[in-house]
Enzyme design. Structure first.
Site, PDB file in Angstrom:
ATOM      1  N   GLU A  70       0.796  -1.229   0.000  1.00  0.00           N
ATOM      2  CA  GLU A  70       0.000   0.000   0.000  1.00  0.00           C
ATOM      3  C   GLU A  70       0.827   1.278   0.000  1.00  0.00           C
ATOM      4  O   GLU A  70       0.369   2.313  -0.476  1.00  0.00           O
ATOM      5  CB  GLU A  70      -0.967   0.006   1.194  1.00  0.00           C
ATOM      6  CG  GLU A  70      -2.382  -0.376   0.849  1.00  0.00           C
ATOM      7  CD  GLU A  70      -2.616  -1.876   0.908  1.00  0.00           C
ATOM      8  OE1 GLU A  70      -3.730  -2.311   0.579  1.00  0.00           O
ATOM      9  OE2 GLU A  70      -1.694  -2.619   1.291  1.00  0.00           O
ATOM     10  N   LEU A  71       2.026   1.215   0.542  1.00  0.00           N
ATOM     11  CA  LEU A  71       2.869   2.414   0.527  1.00  0.00           C
ATOM     12  C   LEU A  71       2.982   2.970  -0.874  1.00  0.00           C
ATOM     13  O   LEU A  71       2.885   4.181  -1.097  1.00  0.00           O
ATOM     14  CB  LEU A  71       4.266   2.095   1.073  1.00  0.00           C
ATOM     15  CG  LEU A  71       5.317   3.192   0.846  1.00  0.00           C
ATOM     16  CD1 LEU A  71       4.941   4.460   1.599  1.00  0.00           C
ATOM     17  CD2 LEU A  71       6.700   2.705   1.264  1.00  0.00           C
TER      18      LEU A  71
END
Length: 941
Positions: A873-874
């Site tokens: 998700e980063l």
């Protein structure tokens, strides 16, 4: 039907194809002959997954009718260029350079690249990219760069400048964790031997029945007056038309919603629409027939009589005072969550030295996996209802389906097929529930369902759009003083994962800065557009769309460089996030120190390379995301010692292409280091609910963290049982002789490790670990057309210790490529355009930059298996805002409503020439922010 025999030379062998020359495509004919390495994604020639070489030319076989295939044509497919024991250099390079993630597009890319190298064995990188652009080869996982890397490496071998060993992975010693070991499934994927869902359709028993869904697509909101199936049921080959009246259970797709402020509980979505159509993609019936063609023809004959109702296609219309309720039980705004920190933001902002305000729109984004929705179903020998599908939430989906169709969850078995990506939509159990409902009616024959890509696009969930109003202020030194925000999320007509989405918005607005005073409100409302579901970075993107844009705006008003403005406002020791808790293992100063010289160099380059017609700019954005689902997250795995001394790992770490297989192998090898096992002594048994423990959903960047810790637990238990008093380890036969169990369950549970967000104040710290990053986008804007292109993207990220280099790089390239297309192109608002990949804005190779620089800072975590955190998700958190900020840096036009299309940029340039700013008016989100906050304070839950 008139058939024709066509003789072709298929992979060098003379073969006869019997086909319907008018209807059959070359792809269909090839796949029917068992060569299912040729994949079919879009079905309309937009994705290139079906690419084969016909008479020396690369063609998209899904659009080439057999009537146009000349006698004695020469056809090459992926199966003909190399084998598992004798790979083509392209196949080897694709494995080694991380070009294979989900792998669905890989055969098409390899064949396309082979056609290029057959003509030009020494291409430049740009010639490779132009070739893939011309021939419409799409990859949604890799960001294209690793694919180009592989082609360039393979070309060296073909030119005689390297040998195969030079482009193969070389293991150093017996180390797996932290290396670039290719994923175990890569070999099957590059040789075309990996069977995805639609491939299995051709390999099912002869008596398999075919399903076709009935999507009326006559309205996005209507009462159903009658569903007439008589004509469809009378058609040749039709066995059954399943409607809501046949459902044995609740006829609901269940995804529980337990937020204390929500009236809805996750039971509002019909499995098969019975009383109302809530959105364009709803299904009212499923036809079961002897052949797929018969099923599809009969589906056209199902007649639905409706009474149209007002359609609210965005949240602004749905929350208007005169809007009717979409669900009778609740107003259209059904969930609200405040964040309150320090003093009221309005008071502080009014007294601050400098403040800015803006309204922003984060668009409805389609996931656009190249493989659509496809599955099989049957009853197994133990009386279990089996669904083989693309589920990325096997345990969740079992419960979400079972009660809806009327079966004991223990009798529902879900197996994940090899999956051509989903990026989140496969967390939704809706389509799998349709298969389950049909199996409850058909108990003596297996079933298969392949949605067309258009059906899939209208059926599957999308990223939730969001409207926001925000104000941000600072003191005379540029230190932030207060943030005020009001966000309304459009969830479509269903609540799926609403609580999780809301939490992310309310945690990552203003991340990762020190903001002492915050007043914010998140709202979620029903509309009649497509429902919203999980998508990589879910919730945080909508927050960053607002906060990272308004940070740039405030920096400009203060006359400060946006990088340095951020640098002085990132949190330091003792300072807290907007939820009132300190940041954990916080590397933002190191990240920004690493990025600073790159940023300064990019600015100088942009200035030097700008012309009168093409302006270049640089934009930055800070990003991050949490790891795990918060308190109560749970994962189980099992390790078993086998008679031959190997170890089998059992889990449901669903592999959507992100690398659940290599993740499982890596953590197992590392956890069992004392045993001295080699990688090939570890076997994987994954993603079968009846053979594997429930490891949890593959979402929230949780899998490596949760499964890693559970694996450590199982490994310790197994090794403790194997360990002799003197410290050596028992063999399997010694364990059996002493009657010691050889299989152990490993568990990791986060209960008690975090504090959920308070529903009245937003105070809380739900998760143990985080990922941090910063993104730098370089863009060029044609001032005559308004077209913007991202020409470079740099990330500096910290995900803790890297478990597998190729997997993490893949998530970085893929996530950032999604960010770029989200900023510039991808949009599902228009239902007609959104029915195809191209219409919904999928990016092709030359629309994603080849200049990708991903810098990884490996700060091992104190909390995290082997020092690892999460990853995925980063890299899809805030990169899109870096692109938007770069556009502003280039031409002085800020795009407040995504995506930044040429029309919007051109309009902004024209407004700027008139001395105007095309800033959207403050959105009406249903009520005054502070009135809502007062109501919440007066009536807490």
């Amino acid at each position: 039907m008139s058939l024709r025999k066509t003789t072709v030379f298929l992979n060098g062998v003379k073969r006869n194809i019997i086909c319907d020359p008018e209807k059959d495509t070359l792809a269909t004919a090839i796949r029917r002959m068992g060569l299912t390495g040729t994949k079919v994604g879009c079905g309309v020639g937009q994705c290139g997954s079906c690419s084969i070489i016909l008479n020396g030319e690369i063609v998209r076989s899904c659009t080439r009718r057999m009537k146009n295939i000349a006698e004695n044509s020469q056809i090459e497919t992926i199966e003909g260029i190399g084998t598992a024991s004798n790979l083509h250099p392209l196949q080897q390079a694709f494995m080694t350079y991380g070009s294979v993630q989900c792998g669905f597009c890989s055969p098409g890319f390899i064949m396309s690249a082979k056609a290029l190298l057959d003509q030009n064995v020494n291409p430049t990188r740009e010639e490779v990219r132009a070739w893939f652009q011309k021939h419409r080869n799409v990859c949604r996982c890799t960001g294209y760069k690793p694919i180009v890397d592989a082609v360039m490496a393979a070309a060296k071998v073909l030119r005689g400048e390297a040998i195969m060993e030079d482009i193969a992975f070389k293991m150093e010693g017996n180390q797996v964790y932290g290396t670039a070991l290719p994923r175990p499934t890569a070999l099957a994927k590059v040789t075309g031997l990996c069977d995805y869902g639609d491939d299995l359709k051709y390999k099912m028993p002869e008596d398999t029945l075919h399903l076709a869904i009935v999507q009326p697509r006559v309205s996005s909101h209507a009462k159903i007056l009658n569903i007439d199936t008589a004509q469809a049921e009378a058609m040749t080959g039709v066995v059954k038309v399943v409607t809501a009246k046949d459902i044995k259970g609740l006829n609901r797709v269940i995804v529980p919603l337990d937020h204390p402020r929500s009236i809805m509980k996750g039971l509002e979505r019909p499995l098969l629409a019975d009383k109302k159509i809530f959105r364009y993609g709803d299904v009212v019936a499923v036809v079961v027939a002897e052949t797929e063609e018969q099923a599809r023809e009969a589906a056209k004959m199902v007649k639905v009589e409706i009474e149209p109702l007002p359609e609210y296609m965005n949240v602004l219309d749905a929350v208007a005072p005169d809007a009717i309720r979409i669900h009778e039980e609740t107003p259209n705004t059904y969930l609200k969550q405040p964040v309150l920190k320090g003093a009221l933001a309005s008071d502080v902002i009014d007294e601050s030295f400098c403040a800015v305000e803006g309204s922003f729109y984060s668009s409805r984004e389609a996931h656009l996996s190249v493989e659509g929705d496809t599955m099989q179903g049957y009853w197994d020998e133990d009386g279990n209802l089996v669904i083989q599908c693309k589920s990325q939430a096997i345990g969740f989906n079992r419960l979400g389906i079972a009660y809806g169709i009327g079966i004991d969850p223990e009798k529902l078995r879900i197996i994940e097929n090899p999956t051509g990506a989903s990026f989140g939509w496969a967390a939704s159990p809706g389509s799998f529930a349709l298969m389950g409902a049909c199996l409850m009616e058909i108990k003596d024959r297996p079933l298969t369902l392949t949605m067309s890509y258009e059906e899939h696009m209208h059926f599957s969930g999308k990223r939730a759009p969001a409207y926001s109003n925000a104000r941000l202020a600072c003191d005379e030194k540029g230190k932030l003083t207060a943030l005020e925000f009001d966000v309304a999320m459009d969830r479509g007509p269903y609540t799926e994962y609403s609580g999780h989405i809301m939490e992310k918005v309310m945690r990552f607005m203003g991340w990762p800065y020190n903001i002492p005073n915050v007043t914010g409100l998140g709202r979620i409302a029903f509309t009649n557009h497509c429902f919203a579901t999980a998508y990589r970075g879910f919730g945080c993107l909508q927050a960053y769309t607002t906060s990272e844009a308004i940070m740039d705006m405030l920096a400009e008003k203060m006359g400060m460089d946006p990088f340095e403005f951020r640098y002085q406002n990132i949190a330091r020791d003792g300072q807290t996030n907007i939820n009132g808790y300190p940041f954990k293992e916080y590397p933002m100063e190191e990240i920004m120190d690493t990025l600073r010289p790159i940023y300064q160099g990019a600015l100088a380059k942009a200035k030097a390379e700008s012309t009168d017609t093409v302006k270049r700019g640089v934009g930055i954005a800070m990003g991050g995301f949490n790891v795990t689902l918060g308190p109560g997250d749970h994962a189980e795995v099992a390790l078993e010692l086998n008679p031959d001394g190997t170890i089998t790992h059992y889990n449901t770490w669903e592999d959507q292409g992100q690398g659940g297989d290599i993740g499982t192998l890596s953590v197992t090898h590392e956890a069992l280091k004392p045993l001295g096992l080699t990688a090939d002594q570890i076997r994987l048994c994954m993603n079968d609910s009846h053979r594997c423990p429930d490891t949890g959903i593959a979402a929230g960047s949780r899998s490596h963290f949760m499964a890693g810790y559970a694996t450590i637990d199982a490994a310790n238990k197994l090794m403790n049982a194997m360990r002799k008093p003197e410290g050596t380890f028992r063999t399997y036969s010694e364990m059996a002789a002493e009657d010691i169990p050889t299989k152990y369950l490993g568990v990791y549970d986060t209960t008690g490790t975090g504090t959920p967000l308070d529903p009245n104040t937003g105070v809380g710290d739900p998760t143990q670990a985080y990922m941090y990053g910063a993104f730098l986008a370089e863009v060029e804007v044609n001032v005559e057309t308004g077209k913007a292109m991202c020409v470079g993207m740099t990330s500096v990220g910290d995900v803790g210790k890297i478990g597998n280099i190729l997997a993490v790089e893949g998530q970085a390239y893929g996530g950032l490529s999604h960010s770029i297309s989200f900023a510039l192109k991808t949009n599902y608002d228009d239902l007609k355009k959104g029915s195809t990949m191209a219409g919904a804005g999928i990016p092709y190779c030359q629309e994603i930059p080849d200049k990708f620089d991903n810098i990884f800072l490996e700060n091992p975590r104190k909390v995290g298996p082997f020092g690892s955190s999460g990853c995925s998700e980063l890299y899809q958190s805030s990169g899109h805002v870096a692109v938007i900020n770069a556009i502003y840096n280039a031409v002085g036009v800020r795009i407040y409503e995504l995506p930044a299309t040429p029309e919007k940029i051109k309009a902004g340039l024209e407004a700027k020439a008139r001395g105007e700013d095309l800033k959207p008016k403050k959105y009406f989100l249903g009520s005054d922010l502070y009135d809502e906050i007062e109501e919440i304070n007066t009536n807490p839950v």
